[in-house]
Design a protein around this motif. Structure first.
Motif, short mmCIF file in Angstrom:
data_model
loop_
_atom_site.label_atom_id
_atom_site.label_comp_id
_atom_site.label_asym_id
_atom_site.label_seq_id
_atom_site.Cartn_x
_atom_site.Cartn_y
_atom_site.Cartn_z
N GLU A 11 0.84 -1.19 0.00
CA GLU A 11 0.00 0.00 0.00
C GLU A 11 0.87 1.24 0.00
O GLU A 11 1.95 1.25 0.59
CB GLU A 11 -0.91 0.02 1.24
CG GLU A 11 -1.85 -1.14 1.34
CD GLU A 11 -2.95 -1.10 0.32
OE1 GLU A 11 -3.22 -0.02 -0.24
OE2 GLU A 11 -3.55 -2.15 0.07
N ARG A 17 -6.25 0.18 5.43
CA ARG A 17 -7.41 -0.59 5.00
C ARG A 17 -7.79 -1.56 6.12
O ARG A 17 -6.92 -2.13 6.76
CB ARG A 17 -7.13 -1.35 3.72
CG ARG A 17 -6.73 -0.45 2.58
CD ARG A 17 -6.96 -1.14 1.26
NE ARG A 17 -6.37 -0.44 0.16
CZ ARG A 17 -6.89 0.62 -0.44
NH1 ARG A 17 -8.01 1.12 -0.01
NH2 ARG A 17 -6.29 1.19 -1.46
N ASP A 21 -11.69 -5.19 4.19
CA ASP A 21 -11.44 -4.57 2.89
C ASP A 21 -10.27 -5.24 2.19
O ASP A 21 -10.32 -5.49 0.99
CB ASP A 21 -11.19 -3.07 3.07
CG ASP A 21 -11.10 -2.33 1.74
OD1 ASP A 21 -11.92 -2.64 0.85
OD2 ASP A 21 -10.23 -1.46 1.60
N GLN A 22 -9.23 -5.56 2.94
CA GLN A 22 -8.08 -6.25 2.35
C GLN A 22 -8.48 -7.63 1.81
O GLN A 22 -8.06 -8.03 0.72
CB GLN A 22 -6.96 -6.39 3.37
CG GLN A 22 -6.29 -5.07 3.69
CD GLN A 22 -5.27 -5.18 4.81
OE1 GLN A 22 -5.22 -6.19 5.53
NE2 GLN A 22 -4.46 -4.15 4.96
N ARG A 24 -11.52 -8.53 0.79
CA ARG A 24 -12.34 -8.31 -0.41
C ARG A 24 -11.48 -7.97 -1.62
O ARG A 24 -11.69 -8.47 -2.71
CB ARG A 24 -13.35 -7.19 -0.18
CG ARG A 24 -14.55 -7.60 0.59
CD ARG A 24 -15.53 -6.50 0.74
NE ARG A 24 -15.72 -5.78 -0.51
CZ ARG A 24 -16.58 -4.82 -0.71
NH1 ARG A 24 -17.35 -4.43 0.27
NH2 ARG A 24 -16.71 -4.23 -1.85
N ARG A 25 -10.47 -7.12 -1.41
CA ARG A 25 -9.61 -6.72 -2.52
C ARG A 25 -8.80 -7.92 -3.04
O ARG A 25 -8.62 -8.07 -4.23
CB ARG A 25 -8.71 -5.57 -2.09
CG ARG A 25 -9.49 -4.28 -1.81
CD ARG A 25 -8.65 -3.21 -1.16
NE ARG A 25 -7.74 -2.56 -2.08
CZ ARG A 25 -8.07 -1.60 -2.93
NH1 ARG A 25 -9.31 -1.18 -2.99
NH2 ARG A 25 -7.18 -1.06 -3.71
N ARG A 26 -8.33 -8.76 -2.12
CA ARG A 26 -7.61 -9.97 -2.54
C ARG A 26 -8.53 -10.90 -3.32
O ARG A 26 -8.15 -11.47 -4.34
CB ARG A 26 -7.04 -10.69 -1.33
CG ARG A 26 -5.68 -10.21 -0.89
CD ARG A 26 -5.06 -11.17 0.12
NE ARG A 26 -5.83 -11.24 1.35
CZ ARG A 26 -5.62 -10.50 2.42
NH1 ARG A 26 -4.65 -9.63 2.43
NH2 ARG A 26 -6.38 -10.63 3.48
N ALA A 29 -9.06 -9.52 -6.77
CA ALA A 29 -7.86 -9.72 -7.59
C ALA A 29 -7.74 -11.18 -8.02
O ALA A 29 -7.41 -11.47 -9.18
CB ALA A 29 -6.62 -9.28 -6.83
N ASP A 106 -19.97 -7.58 -4.02
CA ASP A 106 -18.63 -7.08 -4.31
C ASP A 106 -18.58 -6.25 -5.58
O ASP A 106 -17.63 -5.50 -5.79
CB ASP A 106 -17.66 -8.26 -4.46
CG ASP A 106 -17.60 -9.09 -3.20
OD1 ASP A 106 -17.28 -8.52 -2.13
OD2 ASP A 106 -17.90 -10.30 -3.26
N ARG A 131 -15.59 2.28 -7.19
CA ARG A 131 -14.18 2.03 -6.84
C ARG A 131 -13.84 2.51 -5.44
O ARG A 131 -13.06 1.88 -4.74
CB ARG A 131 -13.26 2.71 -7.86
CG ARG A 131 -13.17 1.97 -9.19
CD ARG A 131 -12.05 2.52 -10.05
NE ARG A 131 -12.17 3.93 -10.34
CZ ARG A 131 -12.80 4.45 -11.39
NH1 ARG A 131 -13.36 3.65 -12.27
NH2 ARG A 131 -12.86 5.75 -11.58
N GLY A 134 -14.38 -0.01 -2.87
CA GLY A 134 -13.65 -1.25 -3.07
C GLY A 134 -14.35 -2.25 -3.96
O GLY A 134 -13.99 -3.43 -3.98
#
Length: 156
Positions: A11, A17, A21-22, A24-26, A29, A106, A131, A134
């Protein structure tokens, strides 16, 4: 040259974060890369707007196929008439954005750009809002059928 940053510091400085949130972002991705997310499947909502029933059905099929291809779970489908062209005036789109903000889903999948808004500036505003929380906004077909001369029955 030595790298003095820890391997976990991906980051930019000052960005904090939450763990959720981390995760969800993983997961997002992983899904984008074609891997099964480690925190469960990505949940999406299909949002469709339009007055032409045949095109809306076609768009729904395309969105469902895209969700299946990316291994996303479709949590719900919202279809509404596009009588209110501004995104903020559409009850269904507002509901989809609210569910995204609350973490129920999501991302949002739609048929083509004009289903969000006929205005590029309004679409960009919605995309930016998505965005910021997230999430993602996926457009199954980048070109609108009216702009390309395509109708539900083929080309014109």
């Amino acid at each position: 040259m030595l790298n003095n940053q820890s391997p976990d510091s991906h980051e930019p400085p000052g960005v904090r974060r939450t763990e959720r949130d981390q995760q969800r972002r993983r997961a997002l991705a992983d899904a984008a890369a074609g891997f099964s997310p480690s925190t469960g499947r990505v949940k999406c909502l299909i949002y469709l707007s339009g007055s032409d029933g045949a095109l809306t059905r076609q768009a729904r099929d395309t969105c469902e196929e895209a969700a299946e291809a990316f291994c996303w779970d479709v949590a719900d489908v919202i279809e509404e008439d596009d009588a209110q062209p501004a995104p903020r005036e559409r009850g269904g789109l507002s509901q989809a954005l609210s569910r995204l903000c609350e973490g129920e889903i999501d991302g949002i999948v739609t048929g083509w750009p004009s289903m969000i808004s006929p205005s590029a500036a309004e679409r960009e505003s919605v995309e930016q809002e998505v965005r910021q929380v997230g999430g993602f906004l996926y457009t199954a077909k980048p070109a609108d059928p009216a702009a390309s001369g395509t109708t539900a029955g083929g080309t014109t």
